[in-house]
Design a protein around this motif. Structure first.
Motif, PDB file in Angstrom:
ATOM      1  N   UNK A  77       0.816  -1.613  -0.159  1.00  0.00           N
ATOM      2  CA  UNK A  77       0.041  -0.305  -0.100  1.00  0.00           C
ATOM      3  C   UNK A  77       1.427   1.085   0.234  1.00  0.00           C
ATOM      4  N   UNK A  78       0.527   2.409  -0.364  1.00  0.00           N
ATOM      5  CA  UNK A  78       1.411   3.974  -0.104  1.00  0.00           C
ATOM      6  C   UNK A  78       0.945   4.445   1.284  1.00  0.00           C
ATOM      7  N   UNK A  79       2.190   4.642   1.608  1.00  0.00           N
ATOM      8  CA  UNK A  79       1.966   4.977   2.768  1.00  0.00           C
ATOM      9  C   UNK A  79       1.013   5.933   3.451  1.00  0.00           C
ATOM     10  N   UNK A  80       0.543   6.630   3.191  1.00  0.00           N
ATOM     11  CA  UNK A  80      -0.574   7.779   2.967  1.00  0.00           C
ATOM     12  C   UNK A  80      -2.269   7.267   2.616  1.00  0.00           C
ATOM     13  N   UNK A  81      -1.999   5.908   2.417  1.00  0.00           N
ATOM     14  CA  UNK A  81      -3.411   5.273   1.795  1.00  0.00           C
ATOM     15  C   UNK A  81      -4.655   6.028   2.568  1.00  0.00           C
ATOM     16  N   UNK A  82      -4.581   5.492   4.279  1.00  0.00           N
ATOM     17  CA  UNK A  82      -5.528   5.757   4.618  1.00  0.00           C
ATOM     18  C   UNK A  82      -5.382   6.789   5.642  1.00  0.00           C
ATOM     19  N   UNK A  83      -4.791   7.836   4.856  1.00  0.00           N
ATOM     20  CA  UNK A  83      -4.688   9.638   5.441  1.00  0.00           C
ATOM     21  C   UNK A  83      -6.124  10.238   5.300  1.00  0.00           C
ATOM     22  N   UNK A  84      -6.714   9.531   5.426  1.00  0.00           N
ATOM     23  CA  UNK A  84      -8.000  10.857   4.535  1.00  0.00           C
ATOM     24  C   UNK A  84      -8.945   9.581   4.771  1.00  0.00           C
ATOM     25  N   UNK A  85      -9.887   9.691   5.621  1.00  0.00           N
ATOM     26  CA  UNK A  85     -11.309   8.864   5.741  1.00  0.00           C
ATOM     27  C   UNK A  85     -11.987   8.848   4.725  1.00  0.00           C
ATOM     28  N   UNK A  86     -11.933   9.478   3.450  1.00  0.00           N
ATOM     29  CA  UNK A  86     -13.918   9.435   2.815  1.00  0.00           C
ATOM     30  C   UNK A  86     -13.105   8.541   2.019  1.00  0.00           C
ATOM     31  N   UNK A  87     -13.554   8.097   1.677  1.00  0.00           N
ATOM     32  CA  UNK A  87     -14.188   6.904   0.284  1.00  0.00           C
ATOM     33  C   UNK A  87     -15.090   7.293  -0.921  1.00  0.00           C
ATOM     34  N   UNK A  88     -14.229   7.469  -1.944  1.00  0.00           N
ATOM     35  CA  UNK A  88     -15.427   7.695  -3.297  1.00  0.00           C
ATOM     36  C   UNK A  88     -15.902   6.730  -3.718  1.00  0.00           C
ATOM     37  N   UNK A  89     -17.693   6.890  -3.588  1.00  0.00           N
ATOM     38  CA  UNK A  89     -17.855   5.583  -3.597  1.00  0.00           C
ATOM     39  C   UNK A  89     -18.840   5.023  -4.665  1.00  0.00           C
ATOM     40  N   UNK A  90     -18.394   6.336  -5.522  1.00  0.00           N
ATOM     41  CA  UNK A  90     -19.853   6.173  -6.891  1.00  0.00           C
ATOM     42  C   UNK A  90     -19.653   6.764  -8.017  1.00  0.00           C
ATOM     43  N   UNK A  91     -19.554   7.162  -9.311  1.00  0.00           N
ATOM     44  CA  UNK A  91     -19.206   7.062 -10.186  1.00  0.00           C
ATOM     45  C   UNK A  91     -19.136   8.484 -10.456  1.00  0.00           C
ATOM     46  N   UNK A  92     -20.610   9.180 -10.149  1.00  0.00           N
ATOM     47  CA  UNK A  92     -20.830  10.370  -9.735  1.00  0.00           C
ATOM     48  C   UNK A  92     -19.981  11.436  -8.342  1.00  0.00           C
ATOM     49  N   UNK A  93     -20.218  10.984  -7.760  1.00  0.00           N
ATOM     50  CA  UNK A  93     -19.264  11.799  -6.969  1.00  0.00           C
ATOM     51  C   UNK A  93     -17.529  11.605  -7.407  1.00  0.00           C
ATOM     52  N   UNK A  94     -16.634  11.199  -8.286  1.00  0.00           N
ATOM     53  CA  UNK A  94     -15.922  11.156  -8.739  1.00  0.00           C
ATOM     54  C   UNK A  94     -15.749  11.859  -9.290  1.00  0.00           C
TER      55      UNK A  94
END
Length: 102
Positions: A77-94
């Motif tokens: 994993x990239x060391x910064x993988x979990x540095x942000x809590x938010x995960x973009x989950x939909x195509x619209x959000x992305x």
């Protein structure tokens, strides 16, 4: 023959788009799900990352259920993988996120 060439060109364009999205996600240490990224580029989530190396940049495309990339060891994993809590989950959000970054 023309149809095959057009189809191959379309797939190549989707993979270039995927590469650009992965680069932006990694640059901003932002995770997005396979489904969100696949929906934006027009590729199935299940095979989206098939054939791509297990790189730190690619690790920002993650499973919705775990928030981590499938098949990676924690050391990949990239060391910064979990540095942000938010995960973009939909195509619209992305798509919205990409408009503000790209």
């Amino acid at each position: 023959m023309e149809k095959r060439r057009a189809s191959a060109d379309a797939v190549a364009n989707k993979h270039r788009h995927l590469e650009a999205i992965v680069e932006l996600l990694a640059k901003h240490a932002q995770r997005a799900t396979y489904g969100a990224v696949g929906g934006v580029v027009g590729l199935p989530a299940r095979s989206l990352m098939s054939g791509r190396p297990r790189s730190r940049a690619n690790s920002f495309v993650v499973a919705a259920s775990t928030g981590k990339p499938t098949g990676y060891a924690p050391t990949e994993y990239d060391p910064a993988l979990e540095s942000r809590a938010e995960i973009i989950a939909t195509p619209e959000s992305l798509t919205r996120w990409l408009r503000t970054r790209g």
